[in-house]
Design an enzyme around this catalytic site. Sequence first.
Site, PDB file in Angstrom:
ATOM      1  N   LYS A  88       0.856  -1.192   0.000  1.00 20.24           N
ATOM      2  CA  LYS A  88       0.000   0.000   0.000  1.00 20.24           C
ATOM      3  C   LYS A  88       0.888   1.237   0.000  1.00 20.24           C
ATOM      4  O   LYS A  88       1.758   1.379   0.845  1.00 20.24           O
ATOM      5  CB  LYS A  88      -0.903   0.019   1.233  1.00 20.24           C
ATOM      6  CG  LYS A  88      -1.786   1.267   1.303  1.00 20.24           C
ATOM      7  CD  LYS A  88      -2.850   1.140   2.380  1.00 20.24           C
ATOM      8  CE  LYS A  88      -2.430   1.628   3.737  1.00 20.24           C
ATOM      9  NZ  LYS A  88      -2.379   3.097   3.872  1.00 20.24           N
TER      10      LYS A  88
ATOM     11  N   ASP B 223      -3.432   4.297  -2.062  1.00 20.26           N
ATOM     12  CA  ASP B 223      -4.410   4.751  -1.060  1.00 20.26           C
ATOM     13  C   ASP B 223      -4.437   6.281  -1.036  1.00 20.26           C
ATOM     14  O   ASP B 223      -3.836   6.913  -0.175  1.00 20.26           O
ATOM     15  CB  ASP B 223      -3.962   4.169   0.292  1.00 20.26           C
ATOM     16  CG  ASP B 223      -4.853   4.563   1.454  1.00 20.26           C
ATOM     17  OD1 ASP B 223      -5.982   5.028   1.228  1.00 20.26           O
ATOM     18  OD2 ASP B 223      -4.393   4.402   2.604  1.00 20.26           O
TER      19      ASP B 223
ATOM     20  N   LYS C 156      -7.525   8.072  -1.511  1.00 16.37           N
ATOM     21  CA  LYS C 156      -8.842   8.485  -0.998  1.00 16.37           C
ATOM     22  C   LYS C 156      -9.411   9.716  -1.722  1.00 16.37           C
ATOM     23  O   LYS C 156      -9.634  10.773  -1.115  1.00 16.37           O
ATOM     24  CB  LYS C 156      -8.771   8.778   0.508  1.00 16.37           C
ATOM     25  CG  LYS C 156      -8.328   7.599   1.353  1.00 16.37           C
ATOM     26  CD  LYS C 156      -8.438   7.912   2.829  1.00 16.37           C
ATOM     27  CE  LYS C 156      -8.020   6.760   3.710  1.00 16.37           C
ATOM     28  NZ  LYS C 156      -6.558   6.483   3.714  1.00 16.37           N
TER      29      LYS C 156
ATOM     30  N   ASP D 211     -14.025  14.444  -4.778  1.00 16.39           N
ATOM     31  CA  ASP D 211     -14.177  15.724  -5.482  1.00 16.39           C
ATOM     32  C   ASP D 211     -15.433  15.608  -6.341  1.00 16.39           C
ATOM     33  O   ASP D 211     -16.166  14.625  -6.230  1.00 16.39           O
ATOM     34  CB  ASP D 211     -12.916  16.004  -6.328  1.00 16.39           C
ATOM     35  CG  ASP D 211     -12.670  17.496  -6.539  1.00 16.39           C
ATOM     36  OD1 ASP D 211     -13.653  18.223  -6.831  1.00 16.39           O
ATOM     37  OD2 ASP D 211     -11.516  17.940  -6.436  1.00 16.39           O
ATOM     38  N   ILE D 212     -15.668  16.563  -7.219  1.00 13.74           N
ATOM     39  CA  ILE D 212     -16.855  16.450  -8.072  1.00 13.74           C
ATOM     40  C   ILE D 212     -16.640  15.280  -9.047  1.00 13.74           C
ATOM     41  O   ILE D 212     -15.494  14.921  -9.363  1.00 13.74           O
ATOM     42  CB  ILE D 212     -17.160  17.761  -8.832  1.00 13.74           C
ATOM     43  CG1 ILE D 212     -15.993  18.181  -9.710  1.00 13.74           C
ATOM     44  CG2 ILE D 212     -17.545  18.871  -7.857  1.00 13.74           C
ATOM     45  CD1 ILE D 212     -16.329  19.322 -10.666  1.00 13.74           C
ATOM     46  N   PRO D 213     -17.734  14.664  -9.508  1.00 11.09           N
ATOM     47  CA  PRO D 213     -17.608  13.442 -10.315  1.00 11.09           C
ATOM     48  C   PRO D 213     -16.653  13.563 -11.498  1.00 11.09           C
ATOM     49  O   PRO D 213     -15.811  12.683 -11.716  1.00 11.09           O
ATOM     50  CB  PRO D 213     -19.054  13.192 -10.781  1.00 11.09           C
ATOM     51  CG  PRO D 213     -19.893  13.738  -9.670  1.00 11.09           C
ATOM     52  CD  PRO D 213     -19.156  14.970  -9.200  1.00 11.09           C
TER      53      PRO D 213
ATOM     54  N   THR E 228     -12.239   5.950  10.605  1.00 11.49           N
ATOM     55  CA  THR E 228     -12.284   5.461  11.993  1.00 11.49           C
ATOM     56  C   THR E 228     -11.886   6.555  12.984  1.00 11.49           C
ATOM     57  O   THR E 228     -12.075   6.413  14.180  1.00 11.49           O
ATOM     58  CB  THR E 228     -11.381   4.226  12.185  1.00 11.49           C
ATOM     59  OG1 THR E 228     -10.140   4.485  11.558  1.00 11.49           O
ATOM     60  CG2 THR E 228     -12.003   2.994  11.596  1.00 11.49           C
TER      61      THR E 228
ATOM     62  N   ARG F  58       3.110  -1.541  10.723  1.00 16.85           N
ATOM     63  CA  ARG F  58       4.242  -1.704  11.645  1.00 16.85           C
ATOM     64  C   ARG F  58       4.569  -3.124  12.089  1.00 16.85           C
ATOM     65  O   ARG F  58       5.756  -3.410  12.282  1.00 16.85           O
ATOM     66  CB  ARG F  58       4.040  -0.771  12.843  1.00 16.85           C
ATOM     67  CG  ARG F  58       4.276   0.695  12.442  1.00 16.85           C
ATOM     68  CD  ARG F  58       3.610   1.660  13.367  1.00 16.85           C
ATOM     69  NE  ARG F  58       2.155   1.582  13.266  1.00 16.85           N
ATOM     70  CZ  ARG F  58       1.321   2.314  13.999  1.00 16.85           C
ATOM     71  NH1 ARG F  58       1.806   3.162  14.880  1.00 16.85           N
ATOM     72  NH2 ARG F  58       0.027   2.196  13.843  1.00 16.85           N
TER      73      ARG F  58
HETATM   74  O1  C5P Z   1       1.097   0.229  11.217  1.00 12.56           O
HETATM   75  P1  C5P Z   1      -0.343  -0.198  11.126  1.00 12.56           P
HETATM   76  O2  C5P Z   1      -0.507  -1.702  10.934  1.00 12.56           O
HETATM   77  O3  C5P Z   1      -1.183   0.337  12.254  1.00 12.56           O
HETATM   78  O4  C5P Z   1      -0.831   0.483   9.774  1.00 12.56           O
HETATM   79  C1  C5P Z   1      -2.166   0.394   9.341  1.00 12.56           C
HETATM   80  C2  C5P Z   1      -2.332   1.093   8.019  1.00 12.56           C
HETATM   81  O5  C5P Z   1      -3.720   1.121   7.715  1.00 12.56           O
HETATM   82  C3  C5P Z   1      -1.865   2.553   7.998  1.00 12.56           C
HETATM   83  O6  C5P Z   1      -1.419   2.851   6.671  1.00 12.56           O
HETATM   84  C4  C5P Z   1      -3.116   3.306   8.327  1.00 12.56           C
HETATM   85  O7  C5P Z   1      -3.112   4.615   7.824  1.00 12.56           O
HETATM   86  C5  C5P Z   1      -4.178   2.467   7.640  1.00 12.56           C
HETATM   87  N1  C5P Z   1      -5.530   2.618   8.183  1.00 12.56           N
HETATM   88  C6  C5P Z   1      -5.849   2.355   9.503  1.00 12.56           C
HETATM   89  N2  C5P Z   1      -7.137   2.538   9.955  1.00 12.56           N
HETATM   90  C7  C5P Z   1      -8.072   2.964   9.122  1.00 12.56           C
HETATM   91  C8  C5P Z   1      -7.795   3.235   7.792  1.00 12.56           C
HETATM   92  C9  C5P Z   1      -6.492   3.059   7.349  1.00 12.56           C
HETATM   93  O8  C5P Z   1      -5.000   1.954  10.267  1.00 12.56           O
HETATM   94  N3  C5P Z   1      -9.309   3.080   9.562  1.00 12.56           N
END
Ligand code: C5P
Length: 232
Positions: free
Chosen positions: A32, A59, A61, A64-66, A119, A211
Amino acid sequence: MGKDVIVACDFAGARETLAFLDKFGSARPFVKIGMELYYAEGPEIVKKIKERGHRIFLDLKLHDIPNTVKKAMAVLARLDVDMTNLHAGGGTEMMKYALEGLTRPDGTRPLLIAVTMLTSISQDVMANELGIGGQLPETVIRYAKNAAAAGLDGVVCSPLEARIVHESCGAGFVTVTPGVRFADGDAGDQKRVMTPEQAKSIGSDYIVVGRPITAAPDPEAAYLRCVREFVD
Ligand code: C5P
């Protein structure tokens, strides 16, 4: 739908990212690339990682407008990424236009995944700041259903939501779930975590793992452990 582990390459630049990928022997994980790395390095970083044989989830995300999203998606499709995403909050029409833009002249296209409610948004912020009524999980499901109706392939969601997303949008609707930790690992700043085995049993299609792999002393071994626990 094949289950897979996606490694979140949350690095600031190409040097760190490629040094990290150099630590892999024969394994070529799905990776990613997020906004930080893409904005720092541009499309070149996508090409470089692709050349090494990795599949890529870009990633960015979009929201914006269509018409603008459609044209931006056409650029991403030419970059030959395998998966990309947008905010379902941009509406169904935006999502439909995005799919059109993403579809290459030969009819192929990357997977298109929607972000539902971030989240980082709490029930309180959703209700009192954004002015969206009802309960947060209802909004997540409403956005997921909109994404499915627009023809998208799936959503990013918490592993805890994967089951209800499948129930609401169909078993073939893809769930991409972050927040994964090994049973003996450190949760760090993630509040609600699941092990790869739990994510598998709850029906996630792809887990996004940062991580626990990027900070491991042996990233390839950590990645292979994830694959064993989640896929095999
Ligand atoms: O290091 P870690 O395993 O926590 O990384 C999780 C990845 O998923 C990061 O790139 C983080 O930005 C992404 N992510 C997340 N929670 C979300 C959406 C994306 O941890 N709700």
